[in-house]
Design a protein around this motif. Sequence first.
Motif, PDB file in Angstrom:
ATOM      1  N   ALA A  46      19.848  25.751   1.944  1.00  0.00           N
ATOM      2  CA  ALA A  46      20.260  24.809   0.903  1.00  0.00           C
ATOM      3  C   ALA A  46      20.776  25.542  -0.329  1.00  0.00           C
ATOM      4  O   ALA A  46      21.722  25.093  -0.989  1.00  0.00           O
ATOM      5  N   ARG A 210      20.278  22.492  10.790  1.00  0.00           N
ATOM      6  CA  ARG A 210      20.012  21.184  10.193  1.00  0.00           C
ATOM      7  C   ARG A 210      19.868  21.258   8.684  1.00  0.00           C
ATOM      8  O   ARG A 210      20.321  20.371   7.959  1.00  0.00           O
ATOM      9  N   GLU A 211      19.239  22.321   8.175  1.00  0.00           N
ATOM     10  CA  GLU A 211      19.060  22.433   6.720  1.00  0.00           C
ATOM     11  C   GLU A 211      20.408  22.445   6.006  1.00  0.00           C
ATOM     12  O   GLU A 211      20.590  21.752   4.993  1.00  0.00           O
ATOM     13  N   GLY A 213      23.295  21.262   7.132  1.00  0.00           N
ATOM     14  CA  GLY A 213      23.945  19.965   7.275  1.00  0.00           C
ATOM     15  C   GLY A 213      23.379  18.918   6.348  1.00  0.00           C
ATOM     16  O   GLY A 213      24.124  18.149   5.715  1.00  0.00           O
ATOM     17  N   THR A 214      22.051  18.879   6.250  1.00  0.00           N
ATOM     18  CA  THR A 214      21.410  17.913   5.354  1.00  0.00           C
ATOM     19  C   THR A 214      21.763  18.202   3.904  1.00  0.00           C
ATOM     20  O   THR A 214      22.021  17.278   3.109  1.00  0.00           O
ATOM     21  N   ALA A 217      25.299  16.913   3.232  1.00  0.00           N
ATOM     22  CA  ALA A 217      25.405  15.454   3.204  1.00  0.00           C
ATOM     23  C   ALA A 217      24.778  14.854   1.955  1.00  0.00           C
ATOM     24  O   ALA A 217      25.228  13.813   1.471  1.00  0.00           O
ATOM     25  N   SER A 218      23.739  15.479   1.431  1.00  0.00           N
ATOM     26  CA  SER A 218      23.018  14.912   0.288  1.00  0.00           C
ATOM     27  C   SER A 218      23.456  15.495  -1.049  1.00  0.00           C
ATOM     28  O   SER A 218      23.061  14.992  -2.106  1.00  0.00           O
ATOM     29  N   ALA A 233      22.761  12.193  14.926  1.00  0.00           N
ATOM     30  CA  ALA A 233      23.232  13.003  13.805  1.00  0.00           C
ATOM     31  C   ALA A 233      23.971  12.143  12.790  1.00  0.00           C
ATOM     32  O   ALA A 233      23.844  12.344  11.573  1.00  0.00           O
ATOM     33  N   ALA A 236      21.498  10.383  10.595  1.00  0.00           N
ATOM     34  CA  ALA A 236      20.897  11.301   9.631  1.00  0.00           C
ATOM     35  C   ALA A 236      21.843  11.588   8.479  1.00  0.00           C
ATOM     36  O   ALA A 236      21.432  11.640   7.311  1.00  0.00           O
ATOM     37  N   VAL A 237      23.134  11.771   8.781  1.00  0.00           N
ATOM     38  CA  VAL A 237      24.120  12.038   7.737  1.00  0.00           C
ATOM     39  C   VAL A 237      24.258  10.830   6.814  1.00  0.00           C
ATOM     40  O   VAL A 237      24.323  10.973   5.583  1.00  0.00           O
ATOM     41  N   LYS A 239      22.027   8.563   6.118  1.00  0.00           N
ATOM     42  CA  LYS A 239      20.835   8.478   5.276  1.00  0.00           C
ATOM     43  C   LYS A 239      20.892   9.499   4.151  1.00  0.00           C
ATOM     44  O   LYS A 239      20.595   9.189   2.989  1.00  0.00           O
ATOM     45  N   ALA A 240      21.278  10.729   4.481  1.00  0.00           N
ATOM     46  CA  ALA A 240      21.346  11.766   3.454  1.00  0.00           C
ATOM     47  C   ALA A 240      22.436  11.456   2.435  1.00  0.00           C
ATOM     48  O   ALA A 240      22.270  11.712   1.233  1.00  0.00           O
TER      49      ALA A 240
END
Length: 487
Positions: A46, A210-211, A213-214, A217-218, A233, A236-237, A239-240
């Motif tokens: 991140a 995943r870290e 990507g999240t 997206a966020s 996926a 999840a995107v 939501k983020a």
Amino acid sequence: MLDKPAPTGRSLYIGGSWRHPLSGRYVATLNPGTNEPICDVAEASAADIDAAVAAARAGFRMWRQVPPLERGRILKAIAAVVRDNARELAALDAANCGNPVREMIGDAGIAAAQLDFFGGLVTEMKGDTIPMGPDAINLTVRQPLGVVARILAFNHPFMFCAGKMAAPLAAGNAVIIKPPEQAPLSSLRLAELIGGLLPEGVLSVVPGGREAGTALASHPGVDKVALIGSVQAGRAVMKAASDTIKPVLLELGGKNALIAFADADPARVAAAVVAGMNFTWCGQSCGSTSRAFIHRDIYDAVLARLPEKLSGFVPGIPTDEATTMGAIVSANQHDRILDFIASAKAEGARLVCGGRVPDDPRLGGGFYIEPTIFADVTPQMRIAREEIFGPVLSVMPWSDEAQMLETVNSVEYGLTCSIWTNDLVKAHRTALAAEAGFVWVNEVAKHFLGTPFGGWKQSGIGREECLGELIAFTQEKNIHVSLKLPG
């Protein structure tokens, strides 16, 4: 046989230079054809995404000022680099994702065509004028969003990297690419090849899981996120992304239907059934027509022809130019597909061909599965309901058109549909009834640049490969000018 290649840059490409990940973490990326490591590649955290976004925002401020025709010229220059290096990039993808190198050369051509296409559309981001009478002018303009994150899938790594940066760059955005975790090498090599053609920060490539990507997206500094991936996926995107109310573009999974009517030629249908499964890359395609609904009048005739039509697809080493069918991308995916095959047998589907791991000793270390076709599949079976993302085709007979269409539309997906008939009325009626975003009639598996590709239902949001994709990376502004004189 092509040598196993690897790019020099294996870290994070941020702000026009290569950076080590702040965590210092590098992970092995594998050749699924041999299950051997190729090299270690950086894994972005991140904190690295924060750095990439900061560089992208600085790059965006420069890139948005570049005149549209100059942006188009640069995109076409990138396309030329892609064409000049097509064999090298194809070899990277063959070694890293398992698709046959001969097909990956075609992927480079498709990516270059998309860069040229969007480079030629830069003057089409037009606004409107709204009549207001003699005392005012009212108009709209389109401006870039800012920073766009594109999260890519493993089945066509380089094609997605080069092709999917085209529209947002043409619109004046900076782009952060997160290549597929399983196959990042071709994206890194592209950054090496074209980095100097763009201002610093306009393009970043950040391999990771995943870290990363999240975080993309966020991130409040990312203005839009686009994903090619699974439904899970995509959820999840979304939501983020919801925390910052940023728009998303999602090209997700499919459980697509091929429908053959009684008047269709069995030989042509059999060829289409096999072609629609994309067995060359092991059925690892969201657009594959993995459910074949064949009218009972031609059902046996079609089934009888399938083994011969399938004979050209033989699993082989992906980097061998003679290979016609590659490897599954990972051990996890390999095990998942074999579990689907076992469930089909347990639920009573009839195995027509395939269904095994090849016994060729040259393939013993890699992840291979024979092209597999099951007949007499019922709608309740697992292989008829869930996306397998592997070389497994379900064939189902039908006689009642209304019931068949209800079954076709009963799944949560709605990406593609292929219809085979010589009756114009049936063709149009079925095309309108199919709950899918992209429909072929007497054709299958092809994309046509300039036409909108995308899904209905949980197969996605938005359209790509067309003018609409370019517009989707802009935002509209209204400007009102009063012409009233003082006094």
